[in-house]
Design a protein around this motif. Structure first.
Motif, PDB file in Angstrom:
ATOM      1  N   THR A 266     -17.760 -29.185 -22.831  1.00  0.00           N
ATOM      2  CA  THR A 266     -17.758 -29.871 -24.130  1.00  0.00           C
ATOM      3  C   THR A 266     -17.452 -28.852 -25.241  1.00  0.00           C
ATOM      4  O   THR A 266     -17.602 -27.645 -25.038  1.00  0.00           O
TER       5      THR A 266
ATOM      6  N   TRP B 104     -19.283 -28.132 -27.645  1.00  0.00           N
ATOM      7  CA  TRP B 104     -20.522 -27.367 -27.919  1.00  0.00           C
ATOM      8  C   TRP B 104     -20.554 -26.113 -27.050  1.00  0.00           C
ATOM      9  O   TRP B 104     -21.136 -25.103 -27.442  1.00  0.00           O
ATOM     10  N   GLU B 105     -19.998 -26.216 -25.838  1.00  0.00           N
ATOM     11  CA  GLU B 105     -20.075 -25.106 -24.869  1.00  0.00           C
ATOM     12  C   GLU B 105     -18.871 -24.182 -24.958  1.00  0.00           C
ATOM     13  O   GLU B 105     -18.740 -23.253 -24.164  1.00  0.00           O
TER      14      GLU B 105
ATOM     15  N   ALA C 238     -17.814 -26.182 -31.921  1.00  0.00           N
ATOM     16  CA  ALA C 238     -18.636 -27.117 -32.694  1.00  0.00           C
ATOM     17  C   ALA C 238     -18.060 -27.327 -34.095  1.00  0.00           C
ATOM     18  O   ALA C 238     -18.154 -28.421 -34.657  1.00  0.00           O
TER      19      ALA C 238
ATOM     20  N   LEU D   5     -21.403 -36.307 -26.519  1.00  0.00           N
ATOM     21  CA  LEU D   5     -21.695 -35.108 -27.318  1.00  0.00           C
ATOM     22  C   LEU D   5     -23.064 -35.213 -27.980  1.00  0.00           C
ATOM     23  O   LEU D   5     -23.825 -34.247 -28.019  1.00  0.00           O
ATOM     24  N   GLU D   6     -23.364 -36.404 -28.507  1.00  0.00           N
ATOM     25  CA  GLU D   6     -24.650 -36.576 -29.180  1.00  0.00           C
ATOM     26  C   GLU D   6     -25.798 -36.453 -28.189  1.00  0.00           C
ATOM     27  O   GLU D   6     -26.836 -35.856 -28.480  1.00  0.00           O
TER      28      GLU D   6
ATOM     29  N   GLN E 128     -25.736 -34.707 -25.347  1.00  0.00           N
ATOM     30  CA  GLN E 128     -25.901 -33.311 -24.937  1.00  0.00           C
ATOM     31  C   GLN E 128     -26.600 -32.494 -26.025  1.00  0.00           C
ATOM     32  O   GLN E 128     -27.440 -31.648 -25.730  1.00  0.00           O
ATOM     33  N   LYS E 129     -26.264 -32.801 -27.269  1.00  0.00           N
ATOM     34  CA  LYS E 129     -26.889 -32.075 -28.375  1.00  0.00           C
ATOM     35  C   LYS E 129     -28.393 -32.361 -28.425  1.00  0.00           C
ATOM     36  O   LYS E 129     -29.198 -31.446 -28.627  1.00  0.00           O
TER      37      LYS E 129
ATOM     38  N   GLY F   5     -30.135 -30.683 -25.459  1.00  0.00           N
ATOM     39  CA  GLY F   5     -30.033 -29.218 -25.456  1.00  0.00           C
ATOM     40  C   GLY F   5     -28.793 -28.789 -24.688  1.00  0.00           C
ATOM     41  O   GLY F   5     -28.613 -29.177 -23.536  1.00  0.00           O
ATOM     42  N   VAL F   6     -27.959 -27.990 -25.343  1.00  0.00           N
ATOM     43  CA  VAL F   6     -26.710 -27.541 -24.712  1.00  0.00           C
ATOM     44  C   VAL F   6     -27.033 -26.358 -23.801  1.00  0.00           C
ATOM     45  O   VAL F   6     -27.575 -25.357 -24.264  1.00  0.00           O
TER      46      VAL F   6
ATOM     47  N   GLU G   9     -23.262 -21.587 -23.679  1.00  0.00           N
ATOM     48  CA  GLU G   9     -22.527 -21.347 -24.922  1.00  0.00           C
ATOM     49  C   GLU G   9     -21.424 -20.331 -24.676  1.00  0.00           C
ATOM     50  O   GLU G   9     -21.478 -19.550 -23.722  1.00  0.00           O
TER      51      GLU G   9
END
Lengths: 132, 366
Positions: B250, B252-253, B257, B274-275, B277-278, B281-282, B285
């Motif tokens: 994603t 995020w990863e 972001a 996405l929401e 996973q956020k 907790g992702v 990174e």
């Protein structure tokens, strides 16, 4: 932009060269053709003085902008000197593969191994056939 | 059989070392990748990026369609000519591709997607566009040149029709416009790029590309290959699709972001994932790494951290810094005592903020 292959060298098919020095030791490097294939060199990992090399096995690692490549010892023997200048200037191999870009010097343990290596003409032919 | 851009023979005549890239026969370098890198950082270089896929999207519901397709908000495109970097995601929040979208009018946008992902991207776009009645029109008739470096804009401007020159000169960063170039040839010109330097990307009809390339070369712009393009973009902290992010990752990863807009009421593909996973907790990174030891960080090397193992994504020897830099994906929260396994040896690396290089100089802390 192939530079002339010096006549006093012997070659391994994997593009390493050997030059027998006046004291009987062997200086080792990679060919100009090999540096051209690798592209700009950025890092060289050499053996240490005192290491024992065995013909046909990895003795150094050369990293270009593209990839890391193993260098295979063309002869067996004890390492008696390494080209420390390459640590700060690996691009010396790009500029002068058959001269200032040498890798190490070895005290031969079996001079008979030299007979198995290619002459400059045979190596030039091998390179030419690679390119077609 | 690999595909060729209109400049293929020009590259070969210049002595380029050619490689396959995403099914295209492209120049890796024209002699020295490192010299080409420095030419772009210090002067001006040019890249043939015609292998990338230009796609026009047309239809009265085009803006609505892009609001559904892109994770970044097309609402940011208010002034005609403005460009937007975004990912398009699948329903799981994985990255289908990253792309730049240029706003011409509410019914007319252009996007440029990666070469290696052309087929799946076109299929995805067509599938998503159909309910909106938006036409997806590939533009293989266009060549694309990226001219980049501190002197790039001046060299290009000298080749712009005098009637259009002032307007192109005033073009803001991340804006595009139509203009006439050398010999009255129609250009689409954008102040965008993939090197961290200022410059332009020019789209023009294939039949005019060789003449432009030669005019730029005559003006002192250095041809640069895909090798330099890769080291320049990583120094500039820019992701490469397929290496730094894929459909399994994603934004995020993947350090992206900043490209995701969770604006109210916009239901883009992948948003729910996405929401979630956020909220959950992702787990991973993407971070920047610098190695002070001699050696080269490369894709696939194992990263060892106190929080668990990770992996080098993009890794290079940075010509500007004279040492190895990389992106790595690691377990979230890995900060100290990071090491990379290079041929069985664990070498220490430092986590740094990226970009690594800006305006031709190392960034603070790198």
């Amino acid at each position: 932009m192939m530079s002339e292959i010096p006549g006093d060298l012997k070659f391994q098919k994997t593009h390493e060269w050997v030059r027998i020095e006046d004291d009987g030791s062997a200086r080792i490097g990679i060919s100009d053709h090999a540096q051209g294939l690798l592209g700009d060199l950025v890092y060289v990992e050499l053996p240490k003085v005192g290491d024992t090399l065995e013909a046909g096995t990895g003795c150094a690692v050369i990293e270009s902008v593209k990839a890391a490549s193993d260098v295979y010892a063309p002869v067996s023997g004890e390492v008696i000197a390494v080209n420390d200048a390459l640590a700060d200037a690996p691009e010396t191999i790009n500029a002068d593969a058959f001269g200032e870009g040498w890798l190490c010097r070895v005290k031969l343990s079996d001079p008979g191994e030299l007979d198995a290596l290619l002459s400059p003409d045979d190596y030039a032919e091998l390179v030419a056939s690679d390119e077609h | 059989m690999s595909k060729q851009t209109i400049l293929n023979a020009t590259h070969r005549a210049a002595g380029a070392k050619m490689v396959d890239f995403g099914g295209w026969d492209m120049p890796l370098h024209y002699g020295s990748q490192i010299e080409e890198h420095h030419a772009v950082r210090r002067d001006a270089g040019m890249f043939d990026v015609s292998h990338m896929t230009a796609i026009d999207m047309r239809g009265v519901r085009c803006r609505e369609f892009l609001g559904h397709l892109l994770a970044n908000s097309v609402g940011k495109l208010k002034q005609p000519g403005k460009a937007l970097y975004s990912c398009m995601l699948n329903e799981h929040g994985g990255v289908v591709d990253d792309l730049i979208t240029y706003f011409a009018s509410d019914a007319d946008f252009r996007t440029v997607v990666n070469a290696a992902t052309r087929d799946k991207d076109l299929a995805w776009l067509n599938r998503q566009a159909r309910p909106f009645g938006v036409a997806v029109i590939e533009r293989p008739d266009l060549a694309m040149l990226a001219v980049q470096g501190p002197n790039a804009r001046a060299r290009v401007l000298a080749l712009v029709d005098p009637a259009d020159r002032g307007r192109v000169e005033k073009l803001g960063r991340f804006y595009s416009t139509a203009a006439h170039g050398l010999g009255g040839v129609p250009w689409f010109v954008a102040r965008t790029g993939y090197t961290g330097e200022d410059g332009f990307e020019i789209h023009l009809a294939n039949e005019h590309a060789v003449v432009l390339w030669q005019a730029l070369a005559a003006a002192g712009v250095h041809p640069a290959g895909l090798g330099a393009r890769d080291t320049l973009r990583l120094e500039a902290g820019m992701n490469l699709y397929g290496q730094d992010m894929t459909e399994e990752v994603t934004p995020w990863e993947a350090g992206l972001a900043w490209t995701v807009a969770l604006d109210a009421g916009r239901d883009f593909i992948g948003r729910a994932a996405l929401e979630k996973q956020k909220a959950d907790g992702v787990p991973r990174e993407m971070i920047g790494l610098v190695m002070d030891e001699r050696g080269v960080l490369r894709h696939g090397q194992r990263v060892i951290t106190d929080a668990g193992a990770g992996q080098i994504l993009s890794g290079i020897f940075s010509p500007t810094l004279g040492k190895a830099i990389a992106f790595a994906r690691v377990p979230a929260g890995a900060h100290a005592n990071l090491r990379v396994d290079i041929r069985g040896r664990e070498l220490p690396v430092r986590r740094v903020k990226y970009p690594f290089v800006r305006d031709g100089k190392p960034c603070e802390g790198v």
